[in-house]
Design a protein around this motif. Sequence first.
Motif, PDB file in Angstrom:
ATOM      1  N   LYS A 159     -51.634  52.148  -5.258  1.00 28.69           N
ATOM      2  CA  LYS A 159     -52.522  52.700  -6.276  1.00 28.69           C
ATOM      3  C   LYS A 159     -51.819  53.709  -7.166  1.00 28.69           C
ATOM      4  CE  LYS A 159     -55.884  54.312  -3.682  1.00 28.69           C
ATOM      5  NZ  LYS A 159     -57.158  54.824  -3.194  1.00 28.69           N
ATOM      6  N   GLY A 160     -50.617  54.123  -6.792  1.00 32.05           N
ATOM      7  CA  GLY A 160     -49.937  55.214  -7.477  1.00 32.05           C
ATOM      8  C   GLY A 160     -49.105  54.828  -8.683  1.00 32.05           C
ATOM      9  N   GLY A 161     -49.094  53.595  -9.087  1.00 27.31           N
ATOM     10  CA  GLY A 161     -48.293  53.182 -10.235  1.00 27.31           C
ATOM     11  C   GLY A 161     -47.104  52.324  -9.823  1.00 27.31           C
ATOM     12  N   LYS A 162     -46.182  52.145 -10.780  1.00 23.67           N
ATOM     13  CA  LYS A 162     -45.028  51.285 -10.547  1.00 23.67           C
ATOM     14  C   LYS A 162     -44.061  51.901  -9.538  1.00 23.67           C
ATOM     15  CE  LYS A 162     -41.617  48.618 -13.039  1.00 23.67           C
ATOM     16  NZ  LYS A 162     -41.046  48.248 -14.315  1.00 23.67           N
ATOM     17  N   THR A 163     -43.525  51.063  -8.639  1.00 23.22           N
ATOM     18  CA  THR A 163     -42.559  51.526  -7.646  1.00 23.22           C
ATOM     19  C   THR A 163     -41.260  50.736  -7.782  1.00 23.22           C
ATOM     20  OG1 THR A 163     -43.420  49.979  -6.002  1.00 23.22           O
ATOM     21  CG2 THR A 163     -44.323  52.206  -5.977  1.00 23.22           C
ATOM     22  N   LYS A 164     -40.161  51.334  -7.320  1.00 19.50           N
ATOM     23  CA  LYS A 164     -38.850  50.696  -7.383  1.00 19.50           C
ATOM     24  C   LYS A 164     -38.601  49.771  -6.198  1.00 19.50           C
ATOM     25  CE  LYS A 164     -35.311  53.501  -9.506  1.00 19.50           C
ATOM     26  NZ  LYS A 164     -34.304  54.526  -9.273  1.00 19.50           N
ATOM     27  N   TYR A 165     -39.081  50.178  -5.024  1.00 19.70           N
ATOM     28  CA  TYR A 165     -38.745  49.485  -3.788  1.00 19.70           C
ATOM     29  C   TYR A 165     -39.986  48.954  -3.090  1.00 19.70           C
ATOM     30  CZ  TYR A 165     -34.559  52.306  -4.527  1.00 19.70           C
ATOM     31  OH  TYR A 165     -33.458  52.898  -5.070  1.00 19.70           O
ATOM     32  N   LYS A 166     -39.788  47.891  -2.340  1.00 22.17           N
ATOM     33  CA  LYS A 166     -40.861  47.307  -1.553  1.00 22.17           C
ATOM     34  C   LYS A 166     -40.986  48.089  -0.237  1.00 22.17           C
ATOM     35  CE  LYS A 166     -42.455  42.847   0.052  1.00 22.17           C
ATOM     36  NZ  LYS A 166     -42.205  41.427   0.091  1.00 22.17           N
ATOM     37  N   PRO A 167     -42.206  48.426   0.190  1.00 23.83           N
ATOM     38  CA  PRO A 167     -42.350  49.196   1.422  1.00 23.83           C
ATOM     39  C   PRO A 167     -42.097  48.358   2.678  1.00 23.83           C
ATOM     40  CG  PRO A 167     -44.503  48.695   0.525  1.00 23.83           C
ATOM     41  CD  PRO A 167     -43.484  48.214  -0.479  1.00 23.83           C
ATOM     42  N   TYR A 168     -41.632  49.030   3.716  1.00 21.88           N
ATOM     43  CA  TYR A 168     -41.447  48.421   5.026  1.00 21.88           C
ATOM     44  C   TYR A 168     -42.827  48.333   5.677  1.00 21.88           C
ATOM     45  CZ  TYR A 168     -39.889  47.901   9.854  1.00 21.88           C
ATOM     46  OH  TYR A 168     -39.690  47.451  11.127  1.00 21.88           O
ATOM     47  N   VAL A 169     -43.163  47.211   6.278  1.00 17.83           N
ATOM     48  CA  VAL A 169     -44.479  47.018   6.879  1.00 17.83           C
ATOM     49  C   VAL A 169     -44.409  47.235   8.386  1.00 17.83           C
ATOM     50  CG1 VAL A 169     -46.369  45.390   7.252  1.00 17.83           C
ATOM     51  CG2 VAL A 169     -45.134  45.373   5.081  1.00 17.83           C
ATOM     52  N   SER A 170     -45.161  48.236   8.861  1.00 27.51           N
ATOM     53  CA  SER A 170     -45.259  48.525  10.290  1.00 27.51           C
ATOM     54  C   SER A 170     -46.503  49.363  10.537  1.00 27.51           C
ATOM     55  CB  SER A 170     -44.028  49.284  10.783  1.00 27.51           C
ATOM     56  OG  SER A 170     -44.233  49.735  12.107  1.00 27.51           O
ATOM     57  N   LYS A 171     -47.469  48.788  11.219  1.00 30.90           N
ATOM     58  CA  LYS A 171     -48.712  49.511  11.500  1.00 30.90           C
ATOM     59  C   LYS A 171     -48.449  50.746  12.362  1.00 30.90           C
ATOM     60  CE  LYS A 171     -53.343  48.919  13.253  1.00 30.90           C
ATOM     61  NZ  LYS A 171     -54.328  48.742  12.238  1.00 30.90           N
ATOM     62  N   GLU A 172     -47.570  50.624  13.372  1.00 29.49           N
ATOM     63  CA  GLU A 172     -47.286  51.744  14.267  1.00 29.49           C
ATOM     64  C   GLU A 172     -46.603  52.892  13.518  1.00 29.49           C
ATOM     65  OE1 GLU A 172     -46.254  48.558  15.011  1.00 29.49           O
ATOM     66  OE2 GLU A 172     -47.905  48.108  16.367  1.00 29.49           O
ATOM     67  N   LEU A 173     -45.617  52.555  12.702  1.00 29.87           N
ATOM     68  CA  LEU A 173     -44.889  53.568  11.948  1.00 29.87           C
ATOM     69  C   LEU A 173     -45.791  54.226  10.903  1.00 29.87           C
ATOM     70  CD1 LEU A 173     -42.071  54.826  11.783  1.00 29.87           C
ATOM     71  CD2 LEU A 173     -41.473  53.086  10.125  1.00 29.87           C
ATOM     72  N   TYR A 174     -46.633  53.426  10.242  1.00 27.01           N
ATOM     73  CA  TYR A 174     -47.575  53.983   9.264  1.00 27.01           C
ATOM     74  C   TYR A 174     -48.546  54.945   9.949  1.00 27.01           C
ATOM     75  CZ  TYR A 174     -51.434  54.566   6.069  1.00 27.01           C
ATOM     76  OH  TYR A 174     -52.404  55.129   5.280  1.00 27.01           O
ATOM     77  N   THR A 175     -49.090  54.540  11.086  1.00 21.52           N
ATOM     78  CA  THR A 175     -50.048  55.376  11.812  1.00 21.52           C
ATOM     79  C   THR A 175     -49.418  56.704  12.232  1.00 21.52           C
ATOM     80  OG1 THR A 175     -51.184  53.395  12.605  1.00 21.52           O
ATOM     81  CG2 THR A 175     -51.625  55.446  13.778  1.00 21.52           C
ATOM     82  N   ALA A 176     -48.165  56.670  12.661  1.00 21.07           N
ATOM     83  CA  ALA A 176     -47.478  57.889  13.072  1.00 21.07           C
ATOM     84  C   ALA A 176     -47.223  58.831  11.894  1.00 21.07           C
ATOM     85  CB  ALA A 176     -46.159  57.546  13.754  1.00 21.07           C
ATOM     86  N   ASN A 177     -47.188  58.291  10.677  1.00 16.60           N
ATOM     87  CA  ASN A 177     -46.875  59.099   9.490  1.00 16.60           C
ATOM     88  C   ASN A 177     -47.982  59.035   8.440  1.00 16.60           C
ATOM     89  OD1 ASN A 177     -43.950  59.977  10.014  1.00 16.60           O
ATOM     90  ND2 ASN A 177     -43.968  57.794  10.497  1.00 16.60           N
ATOM     91  N   LYS A 178     -49.186  58.754   8.864  1.00 14.42           N
ATOM     92  CA  LYS A 178     -50.330  58.585   7.974  1.00 14.42           C
ATOM     93  C   LYS A 178     -50.608  59.825   7.128  1.00 14.42           C
ATOM     94  CE  LYS A 178     -55.055  56.942   8.160  1.00 14.42           C
ATOM     95  NZ  LYS A 178     -56.102  56.410   9.025  1.00 14.42           N
TER      96      LYS A 178
END
Length: 85
Positions: free
Chosen positions: A53-72
């Motif tokens: 939602k934040g606009g244009k990005t340079k890089y594609k994000p790494y997908v990991s539910k566990e890692l996202y949850t730990a750094n939410k």
Amino acid sequence: MKKVVSIALSLGLVCSAGYIAEAKSAAKTYKNCTELNKDYKGGVAESSSAKNKGGKTKYKPYVSKELYTANKKMDRDNDKIACEK
């Protein structure tokens, strides 16, 4: 004697399998986005269907539910992508 050895080996395998599963599930928690972006340039997404939602990005994000949850806490715009760049 063989029975005692086989029981001991079985018990050792069961204990080590539990330890491996536990170590694998612990995701690293970063203190800020600068630290997270050193390892994951595009940030971390909860799922592959997360849309930025934040606009244009340079890089594609790494997908990991566990890692996202730990750094939410670092997902300021609540779009399910933490520290996107």
